[in-house]
Design an enzyme around this catalytic site. Structure first.
Site, short mmCIF file in Angstrom:
data_model
loop_
_atom_site.label_atom_id
_atom_site.label_comp_id
_atom_site.label_asym_id
_atom_site.label_seq_id
_atom_site.Cartn_x
_atom_site.Cartn_y
_atom_site.Cartn_z
CD GLU A 12 -2.97 -1.40 2.18
OE1 GLU A 12 -4.27 -1.55 2.35
OE2 GLU A 12 -2.75 -0.46 3.39
CG ASP A 203 -11.88 -8.87 0.04
OD1 ASP A 203 -12.88 -8.99 0.92
OD2 ASP A 203 -10.83 -8.07 0.53
#
Length: 232
Positions: A12, A203
């Site tokens: 990230e 997800d």
């Protein structure tokens, strides 16, 4: 203008760090802070690690030690809202803990004792900038999904089942769920520092066999953050 950036995992933050100029690093406690420039704008980025305490420590350090004027939390999340699909992007309108419950002491569900709110509002200007940046990315062919504004729910629980997902939806009706954002939002709220959370959906928080595009989602979110900073 000095922008603080927090991501929980290597994936990230590494793309943003790789695109920074005039970098210098400093260790504060167990944390590794990288200062530099993105298109002449000063930034400080840190990998927090997973979870609320880690994230809150990072936000407070950015504010008190590095004197950042705003904080962007970048990363991935599980989608909760029905309209979301994998690789969509969420920009926070506010953030709330889904696992905080002091109702036995007379507080509201999700309310942190001593505070005057059950959620922490994100900065309107940063929200608008995020949406505008995303729309520009779509026009330029860099982004291909959609951006959704809404509440981010945070807790020290990895959500990967429909039962957990349904429970969280009933508690605070967020658009996505993750493990750091509300702690960063609380630190910013208490210090009166503007913040926004940007999450790419990796997800749908359903089960361990679903599509889980961690790296792809994180890279897309990094692109959005860097594009935002270039417009500041």
């Amino acid at each position: 203008m000095k922008v603080g950036i927090i991501g929980a995992m290597d994936v990230e933050v590494e793309e943003i760090i790789n695109n920074m100029a005039e970098k210098k690093t400093e260790d504060v406690g167990h944390l590794h802070f990288v200062e530099g420039l993105i298109d002449k704008t000063p930034v400080v980025i840190v990998q927090s690690g997973v979870g609320k305490v880690n994230a809150g420590i990072c936000a407070q350090t950015l504010i008190l030690k590095y004197n950042v004027t705003c904080v962007i939390n970048t990363g991935i999340a599980g989608g909760i809202a029905q309209e979301l699909s994998v690789m969509d992007t969420v920009v926070s309108t506010d953030a709330m803990y889904h696992d905080f419950d002091a109702t036995e002491f007379g507080y509201k569900r999700n309310e942190v004792p001593g505070l005057d709110t059950i959620s922490f509002p994100a900065d309107e200007k940063l929200i608008e900038l995020a949406v505008r940046t995303y729309e520009d990315g779509v026009k330029n062919g860099k982004l291909h999904k959609k951006i959704v504004k809404g509440r981010v729910a945070t807790g020290d629980i990895f959500v990967n089942s429909s039962i957990k997902k349904s429970s969280i939806k009933g508690i605070c009706n967020p658009v996505c769920v993750e493990m750091e954002g509300a702690a960063i939002a609380q630190a910013c709220y208490l210090n009166k520092v503007p913040y926004v959370i940007l999450r790419s959906i990796s997800d749908l928080a359903e089960n361990t066999t679903e599509v889980y595009l961690e790296k792809e989602a994180a890279l897309e979110n990094a692109y959005i953050v860097m594009s935002m900073i270039k417009q500041m």
